[in-house]
Write a protein that holds these residues in place. Structure first.
Motif, mmCIF file in Angstrom:
data_model
loop_
_atom_site.group_PDB
_atom_site.id
_atom_site.type_symbol
_atom_site.label_atom_id
_atom_site.label_comp_id
_atom_site.label_asym_id
_atom_site.label_seq_id
_atom_site.Cartn_x
_atom_site.Cartn_y
_atom_site.Cartn_z
ATOM 1 N N ALA A 1 0.836 -1.209 0.000
ATOM 2 C CA ALA A 1 0.000 0.000 0.000
ATOM 3 C C ALA A 1 0.868 1.257 0.000
ATOM 4 C CB ALA A 1 -0.928 -0.005 1.207
ATOM 5 N N LYS A 2 2.033 1.185 0.624
ATOM 6 C CA LYS A 2 2.927 2.344 0.667
ATOM 7 C C LYS A 2 3.704 2.508 -0.638
ATOM 8 C CE LYS A 2 3.379 1.845 5.655
ATOM 9 N NZ LYS A 2 4.268 1.509 6.801
ATOM 10 N N TRP A 3 3.983 1.400 -1.310
ATOM 11 C CA TRP A 3 4.701 1.452 -2.587
ATOM 12 C C TRP A 3 3.753 1.780 -3.733
ATOM 13 C CZ3 TRP A 3 9.557 1.092 -4.720
ATOM 14 C CH2 TRP A 3 9.633 0.762 -6.067
ATOM 15 N N GLY A 4 2.649 1.031 -3.785
ATOM 16 C CA GLY A 4 1.664 1.197 -4.855
ATOM 17 C C GLY A 4 0.826 -0.048 -5.000
ATOM 18 N N THR B 1 -6.684 4.112 -10.113
ATOM 19 C CA THR B 1 -6.814 3.862 -8.672
ATOM 20 C C THR B 1 -5.502 4.103 -7.943
ATOM 21 O OG1 THR B 1 -6.272 1.536 -9.048
ATOM 22 C CG2 THR B 1 -8.607 2.111 -8.960
ATOM 23 N N ASN B 2 -4.516 4.623 -8.612
ATOM 24 C CA ASN B 2 -3.164 4.576 -8.053
ATOM 25 C C ASN B 2 -2.433 5.911 -8.169
ATOM 26 O OD1 ASN B 2 -1.576 2.775 -6.656
ATOM 27 N ND2 ASN B 2 -0.537 1.983 -8.441
ATOM 28 N N LEU B 3 -3.104 7.008 -7.907
ATOM 29 C CA LEU B 3 -2.481 8.324 -8.097
ATOM 30 C C LEU B 3 -1.246 8.521 -7.222
ATOM 31 C CD1 LEU B 3 -5.450 10.864 -8.422
ATOM 32 C CD2 LEU B 3 -4.062 9.841 -10.227
ATOM 33 N N LYS B 4 -1.279 8.009 -5.998
ATOM 34 C CA LYS B 4 -0.177 8.279 -5.081
ATOM 35 C C LYS B 4 1.130 7.606 -5.513
ATOM 36 C CE LYS B 4 -1.000 4.503 -1.817
ATOM 37 N NZ LYS B 4 -1.301 4.174 -0.414
ATOM 38 N N SER B 5 1.032 6.636 -6.416
ATOM 39 C CA SER B 5 2.246 5.946 -6.848
ATOM 40 C C SER B 5 2.748 6.421 -8.207
ATOM 41 C CB SER B 5 1.994 4.435 -6.895
ATOM 42 O OG SER B 5 1.048 4.120 -7.892
ATOM 43 N N LEU B 6 2.185 7.511 -8.725
ATOM 44 C CA LEU B 6 2.707 8.077 -9.976
ATOM 45 C C LEU B 6 4.161 8.478 -9.796
ATOM 46 C CD1 LEU B 6 -0.267 10.289 -11.210
ATOM 47 C CD2 LEU B 6 0.696 8.314 -12.388
ATOM 48 N N LYS B 7 4.988 8.149 -10.763
ATOM 49 C CA LYS B 7 6.424 8.402 -10.618
ATOM 50 C C LYS B 7 6.855 9.748 -11.184
ATOM 51 C CE LYS B 7 9.261 5.118 -11.439
ATOM 52 N NZ LYS B 7 10.014 4.112 -12.216
ATOM 53 N N THR C 1 2.937 9.547 -21.905
ATOM 54 C CA THR C 1 3.526 8.452 -21.119
ATOM 55 C C THR C 1 3.146 8.637 -19.658
ATOM 56 O OG1 THR C 1 5.400 8.242 -22.644
ATOM 57 C CG2 THR C 1 5.680 7.316 -20.440
ATOM 58 N N ILE C 2 2.818 7.529 -19.016
ATOM 59 C CA ILE C 2 2.482 7.568 -17.601
ATOM 60 C C ILE C 2 3.184 6.405 -16.911
ATOM 61 C CG2 ILE C 2 0.345 6.245 -17.942
ATOM 62 C CD1 ILE C 2 -0.907 7.969 -15.689
ATOM 63 N N SER C 3 3.799 6.675 -15.751
ATOM 64 C CA SER C 3 4.584 5.658 -15.038
ATOM 65 C C SER C 3 4.076 5.506 -13.612
ATOM 66 C CB SER C 3 6.068 6.040 -15.019
ATOM 67 O OG SER C 3 6.588 6.121 -16.330
ATOM 68 N N PHE C 4 3.952 4.267 -13.181
ATOM 69 C CA PHE C 4 3.452 3.960 -11.838
ATOM 70 C C PHE C 4 4.433 3.045 -11.100
ATOM 71 C CE2 PHE C 4 -0.505 4.538 -14.279
ATOM 72 C CZ PHE C 4 -1.266 5.331 -13.434
ATOM 73 N N ASN C 5 4.412 3.115 -9.774
ATOM 74 C CA ASN C 5 4.852 2.020 -8.917
ATOM 75 C C ASN C 5 3.617 1.200 -8.601
ATOM 76 O OD1 ASN C 5 7.543 2.841 -8.731
ATOM 77 N ND2 ASN C 5 7.131 4.147 -6.969
ATOM 78 N N GLY C 6 3.747 -0.104 -8.646
ATOM 79 C CA GLY C 6 2.561 -0.917 -8.417
ATOM 80 C C GLY C 6 2.878 -2.293 -7.881
ATOM 81 N N SER C 7 1.836 -3.078 -7.684
ATOM 82 C CA SER C 7 1.963 -4.450 -7.202
ATOM 83 C C SER C 7 0.731 -5.242 -7.629
ATOM 84 C CB SER C 7 2.107 -4.481 -5.675
ATOM 85 O OG SER C 7 0.983 -3.886 -5.060
ATOM 86 N N LYS C 8 0.891 -6.517 -7.698
ATOM 87 C CA LYS C 8 -0.193 -7.486 -7.913
ATOM 88 C C LYS C 8 -0.754 -7.502 -9.340
ATOM 89 C CE LYS C 8 -1.727 -7.158 -3.099
ATOM 90 N NZ LYS C 8 -2.830 -6.811 -2.188
#
Length: 431
Positions: free
Chosen positions: A58-61, A152-158, A205-212
């Motif tokens: 959750a802290k990473w993405g 769903t993942n704005l906080k993990s945008l790089k 281009t859009i970059s995320f940190n994510g998981s799963k």
């Protein structure tokens, strides 16, 4: 002349083979209780792992969900006079996504698989049809158009997200969501759509940190998507399967091509933008079978291991006429259950295979040495050690197999039954 018939002394019931078999059977059923407690421990530790992974990722993405880019144009309803929005999807949407698994995040003894993803998009908008809704040209506010992305993942945008559309450069900003769901939004500032050329081509281009998981809604009238990654065990999920895929030890590559008549939604909407997540295609980046799942599967064979081990001792007792006390059976049963606690504890600090080898070897050696004191011979303990080695190896093979586990397990149990029938054929059950 008198004939004396010497009758054999009557054997007490509790000394008969039947009584011994009943007692061993009852002990086997009693040992299900500690075995069930061990299985509960595995579930508890597995649940704890999931909780830690959820907190860490959750802290990473979290999972990456992408729904866009959507052209948003305000207009005035000629009937009600209210201001509303029209939403238009791209004519073509091309995507290249690169997912790179990075070093797992560690917390205590648990590891969380995470990734970075770079998503490149290009395409164009055409045929923005307001006439079908009876909206006159003067009621369309072309100079207040926006581009919308839902995720769903704005906080993990790089990095910042910028789009070039036609001859204009636009920057995205986060906006408050009007719905109560977990979907968040990015929007550009106003721009004048009429200043663009006949075809409004765009790229960004859009970059995320994510998981799963990475999940994307195919909103283009024609959507072409390509995903590459260094993860070698993807699970292709969602509403569409890739048209081609190539999975190797070094990663995978997958391609999708989705046409507008492949999915049941339109290219434009007025007033309300529907949530189309259920029509997305997705790739899961999770460990197919983790250590706790393997330990749980191993524990499900616990009753079989206890039953077959007791059966071996019982057959040796019946054939060799050696007395084995019920207490000695209990010690052997507890040693067999200890295998699973050793397996869980060692697995948490190493691999499942290494833990299985150490736990199995420890229990086999312990029971074999204990058997020497019970059976007063080295021949039978060696046979017991060999039998347990074969049994644990057989269960390990079944756990590793997926498609053929049932077939191999059924054949193995059939052979075990045949061996038991062969070795028990000369036992006198009436004594």
């Amino acid at each position: 002349m008198e004939t004396n018939f010497q009758q054999e002394p009557k054997v007490p019931f509790f000394q008969t083979t039947t009584a011994k078999m009943i007692m061993v059977g009852i002990l086997t059923l009693v040992l299900i209780i500690p075995l069930a407690l061990v299985q509960e421990l595995i579930v508890e530790r597995s649940q704890r792992q999931k909780e830690v992974i959820t907190e860490t990722t959750a802290k990473w993405g979290n999972s990456v969900y992408f729904y866009g880019p959507i052209l948003k144009v305000p207009y005035k309803d000629p009937m009600s006079g209210a201001n509303n929005y029209a939403y238009f999807f791209p004519e073509t949407l091309n995507n290249k996504t690169e997912v790179t698994m990075v070093k797992p995040l560690e917390r205590s003894i648990y590891k969380s698989n995470v990734f970075t993803t770079k998503m490149q998009f290009d395409g164009n908008y055409t045929n923005l049809n307001f006439a079908s809704k009876g909206i006159p040209a003067e009621n369309i506010y072309w100079n207040r158009a926006k581009i919308l992305i839902r995720t769903t993942n704005l906080k993990s945008l790089k990095d910042e997200v910028k789009m070039k559309i036609g001859n204009q450069n636009l920057a995205f900003e986060s906006v408050a969501s009007s719905s109560n769901d977990s979907i968040e939004s990015l929007e550009t500032n106003y721009f004048d759509y009429q200043n663009l050329q006949n075809e409004a081509k765009f790229n960004f281009t859009i970059s995320f940190n994510g998981s799963k998981q990475v999940k994307m809604v195919p909103i283009g009238k024609t959507t072409d998507a390509k995903m590459t990654s260094n993860w070698n065990s993807p699970n292709f999920n969602g509403n569409f399967s890739p048209i081609s895929r190539n999975i190797t030890d070094n990663g995978f590559e997958a391609n999708w091509k989705i046409l507008h008549f492949n999915r049941p939604f339109a290219q434009s909407y007025f007033d309300i933008l529907p949530e189309l997540g259920k029509y997305a295609f997705a790739v899961d980046f999770i460990t197919p079978v983790d250590e706790y799942q393997q330990s749980e599967r191993a524990s499900k064979y616990g009753f079989l291991v206890i039953g077959l081990t007791f059966l071996i001792f019982f057959l040796i007792q019946s054939i060799s006429k050696i007395n084995i006390h019920i207490f000695q059976y209990s010690m052997i049963g507890i040693a067999l259950i200890m295998f699973y606690t050793l397996l869980i504890s060692i697995t948490e600090h190493s691999s499942f295979s290494f833990a299985y080898l150490v736990a199995g070897a420890s229990v086999i050696v312990m029971i074999s040495i204990y058997s020497i004191s019970i059976l007063k011979d080295k021949k039978f303990p060696m046979f017991i050690g060999a039998s347990l080695s074969v049994l644990y190896t057989f269960i390990y093979v079944i756990i590793q197999l997926e498609d053929y586990a049932l077939l191999v397990g059924s054949i193995g149990l059939f052979l075990i039954l045949a061996a038991v029938m062969y070795f028990s054929r000369k036992i006198e059950w009436n004594k």
